[in-house]
Design a protein around this motif. Structure first.
Motif, PDB file in Angstrom:
ATOM      1  N   THR A 104      19.036  -5.250  29.168  1.00 13.68           N
ATOM      2  CA  THR A 104      18.274  -3.936  29.781  1.00 13.68           C
ATOM      3  C   THR A 104      19.272  -3.921  30.528  1.00 13.68           C
ATOM      4  O   THR A 104      19.335  -4.928  32.026  1.00 13.68           O
ATOM      5  N   TYR A 105      18.800  -2.597  31.232  1.00  9.91           N
ATOM      6  CA  TYR A 105      19.305  -1.772  31.947  1.00  9.91           C
ATOM      7  C   TYR A 105      18.113  -0.854  33.444  1.00  9.91           C
ATOM      8  O   TYR A 105      17.367  -0.160  32.295  1.00  9.91           O
ATOM      9  N   SER A 106      18.408  -0.790  34.646  1.00  7.59           N
ATOM     10  CA  SER A 106      17.190   0.439  35.213  1.00  7.59           C
ATOM     11  C   SER A 106      17.761   0.776  34.857  1.00  7.59           C
ATOM     12  O   SER A 106      19.841   1.661  35.055  1.00  7.59           O
ATOM     13  N   PHE A 107      17.906   2.311  34.032  1.00  7.07           N
ATOM     14  CA  PHE A 107      18.345   3.581  34.193  1.00  7.07           C
ATOM     15  C   PHE A 107      18.240   4.858  35.128  1.00  7.07           C
ATOM     16  O   PHE A 107      17.117   5.212  35.439  1.00  7.07           O
ATOM     17  N   PHE A 108      19.089   4.871  35.946  1.00  6.43           N
ATOM     18  CA  PHE A 108      19.084   5.479  36.914  1.00  6.43           C
ATOM     19  C   PHE A 108      19.808   7.159  36.523  1.00  6.43           C
ATOM     20  O   PHE A 108      20.898   7.213  36.016  1.00  6.43           O
ATOM     21  N   LEU A 109      18.686   8.374  36.598  1.00  3.34           N
ATOM     22  CA  LEU A 109      18.918   9.008  36.101  1.00  3.34           C
ATOM     23  C   LEU A 109      19.927  10.387  37.001  1.00  3.34           C
ATOM     24  O   LEU A 109      20.788  11.313  36.481  1.00  3.34           O
ATOM     25  N   GLY A 110      19.763  10.069  38.679  1.00  2.00           N
ATOM     26  CA  GLY A 110      20.271  11.472  39.566  1.00  2.00           C
ATOM     27  C   GLY A 110      19.909  12.522  39.488  1.00  2.00           C
ATOM     28  O   GLY A 110      18.530  12.440  39.612  1.00  2.00           O
ATOM     29  N   CYS A 111      20.541  13.667  39.539  1.00  2.00           N
ATOM     30  CA  CYS A 111      19.229  15.083  39.534  1.00  2.00           C
ATOM     31  C   CYS A 111      20.228  15.913  38.161  1.00  2.00           C
ATOM     32  O   CYS A 111      19.101  16.866  38.267  1.00  2.00           O
ATOM     33  N   VAL A 112      21.996  16.405  38.942  1.00  2.00           N
ATOM     34  CA  VAL A 112      22.153  17.376  37.565  1.00  2.00           C
ATOM     35  C   VAL A 112      21.698  16.674  35.694  1.00  2.00           C
ATOM     36  O   VAL A 112      20.853  18.121  36.031  1.00  2.00           O
ATOM     37  N   MET A 113      21.472  15.181  35.834  1.00  2.00           N
ATOM     38  CA  MET A 113      21.192  15.468  34.433  1.00  2.00           C
ATOM     39  C   MET A 113      19.427  15.300  34.074  1.00  2.00           C
ATOM     40  O   MET A 113      18.991  16.202  33.083  1.00  2.00           O
ATOM     41  N   PRO A 114      18.033  14.372  34.799  1.00  2.00           N
ATOM     42  CA  PRO A 114      16.949  15.183  34.050  1.00  2.00           C
ATOM     43  C   PRO A 114      16.623  16.401  34.779  1.00  2.00           C
ATOM     44  O   PRO A 114      15.719  16.996  34.147  1.00  2.00           O
ATOM     45  N   ASN A 115      17.326  17.214  35.948  1.00  2.00           N
ATOM     46  CA  ASN A 115      16.908  18.426  36.240  1.00  2.00           C
ATOM     47  C   ASN A 115      17.443  19.988  36.238  1.00  2.00           C
ATOM     48  O   ASN A 115      16.936  20.958  36.269  1.00  2.00           O
TER      49      ASN A 115
END
Lengths: 181, 298
Positions: B6-17
């Motif tokens: 299990t990992y903490s999923f870091f999305l950032g800016c460009v991917m989710p937005n």
């Protein structure tokens, strides 16, 4: 085509002998070892298509030409690909040195208007690239949450991020960069 | 053989937005490999290494540390699908590990904010975690081999460099991503200047679009010349660069000359694992992925 190339004179007034020391103190520790071989320029993707020359930038920094270096738009043509850093035979952390010079440039008031805009977005939303309506719709159509679970969904988290930027002086630094074009 | 992690999923800016279709493919594919993603609620911009670090390094370090502190609290390492975010976290961790006084500076900034930070959580790129499973494990998951698909692999800069701060065995001309691509049955093609930058980073895309697009064009031309069916990446910013630059170039040229599909690794692997194009967001691209889908699905 017999004209001699115009002589370029460096004036003593343009030299800040403390500039290199400041760069070294900030972390560009091996910069004085530069032998001007030009490997950095030869592998630079920006240098392939523009007049940006990493070797020249490092040379000018070593000469103490602080004003010329920090005010030059060329400083902002580095894509931070790290190829020069990997290839430097003197193991100078070229890319890191450029980032340090950019930090100094911003503190001196040299910031490109588009970069100020990006910074303002970060200050306002916690994202350098914030969500918009089109992408909220796209997320929904993909079966994802309309708003991602980032600061965008958590006002208290955004407030924390904004407080950090106030404490580090970032908000004042960016707001002090003058009005947008 | 699938071991759950299990990992903490870091999305950032460009991917989710901007490219949530890439996010979708990651959320579909990684759990099927036994890699579980926990939301990192309240995460911000990493912040971007080329811009925010260039403007004010102490601010960049404090905000990067906040994101790492959130993962630390959750008790997991961060997993990210963006080379820029990956670079930020790797470098930020290196700085506080090497310079304890900088960790203290960050902790001072965090005072009274309810943030505890000891720089204990690590950050991993998802491709690092997938490669740890190994190409053989990936091959076992393939139900629809991508035979005949010619793929131009683009690693991206911050995934590999600075090499002293990266986990890869080879510091130059690595092959791990090619191996993972070929595990799907596709073929990784040779092309000129494969390891050249996409041109987006360092704040260049944000401030000097012509130079940025020109770098991307050179890369895309090299890929087209090699006869590849698509360019494959593992970075949301490289992905944006290849997608948006082609649209910009076509607009300038007044013709649809650039139509090279841009595919993220989990989209490619998802296809090979039998998932549908819509489950992988392949219908939401700027440049149509139809030529790739036609070749794969017939």
């Amino acid at each position: 085509m017999t004209d001699a190339i115009a002589r370029e004179t460096i004036h003593i007034d343009d030299i800040d002998p403390e500039f290199v020391d400041a760069l070294i103190a900030a972390g560009a520790d091996r910069i004085r070892a530069c032998l001007q071989c030009g490997t950095c320029s030869s592998v630079c993707p920006s240098g392939r298509r523009t007049a940006f020359r990493t070797r020249e930038l490092i040379r000018k920094a070593l000469l103490g030409l602080k004003g010329e270096v920090l005010s030059s738009p060329d400083l902002w043509l580095c894509t931070t690909c790290f190829t020069c850093l990997e290839r430097c035979p003197r193991e100078i952390k070229t890319t890191d040195a450029i980032i340090l010079m950019r930090n100094m440039a911003v503190r001196e008031g040299f910031m490109l208007p588009q970069h100020r805009k990006t910074s303002m977005k970060l200050i306002a939303t916690g994202h350098a690239v914030p969500i918009n309506d089109a992408n909220m719709t796209k997320r929904e159509e993909l079966g994802l949450d309309r708003v991602p679970p980032t600061v965008h969904s958590h006002p208290d988290a955004l407030e924390q991020v904004q407080e950090i930027m106030r404490r580090t002086g970032f908000t004042a630094l960016i707001e002090g960069q003058g009005e947008e074009d | 053989m699938t071991v759950s992690q299990t990992y903490s999923f870091f999305l950032g800016c460009v991917m989710p937005n901007r490219f949530p279709n890439v996010e979708k493919s990651i959320r579909e594919v990684l759990p099927r490999l036994g890699i579980h993603l926990e939301e990192l609620e309240g995460a911000s911009c990493c912040p971007a290494p080329g811009v925010i670090r260039s403007f004010d390094e102490p601010t960049w370090l404090a905000l990067a540390s906040r994101n790492l502190a959130l993962a630390e609290k959750a008790g997991h390492d961060i997993i990210t699908g963006c080379n820029g975010c990956y670079g930020t976290f790797k470098e930020a961790l290196h700085i506080v590990h090497e310079h304890p006084e900088k960790l203290r500076d960050v902790q001072k900034v965090f005072k009274g904010l309810g943030l505890r930070y000891r720089a204990e959580a690590d950050a991993k790129h998802l491709i690092e975690v997938v490669y740890d499973l190994g190409p053989d494990a990936i091959r076992e998951k393939v139900v629809r081999p991508l035979d005949g698909l010619e793929v131009a692999v683009h690693y991206g800069c911050h995934l590999l460099k600075p090499s002293v701060l990266r986990p890869w065995k080879k510091s130059a001309r690595p092959t791990f991503l090619d191996e993972l691509v070929e595990a799907t049955g596709a073929h990784s093609v040779k092309y000129k200047d494969k390891f050249q930058c996409c041109g987006a980073g360092g704040g260049v895309r944000g401030s000097n679009v012509p130079v940025s697009v020109d770098i991307a064009q050179e890369k895309i031309d090299n890929v087209l010349e090699a006869g590849a069916d698509c360019v494959l990446n593992v970075c949301s910013f490289c992905h944006l660069q290849f997608e948006m630059s082609q649209a910009q170039l076509n607009k300038e040229l007044g013709e649809e000359r650039y139509r090279l599909p841009v595919v993220y690794y989990t989209q490619l692997l998802g296809l090979a694992m039998g998932l549908g194009p819509k489950e992988l967001g392949l219908h939401k691209h700027v440049v149509s992925t139809e030529p790739v889908l036609r070749k794969v699905l017939g």
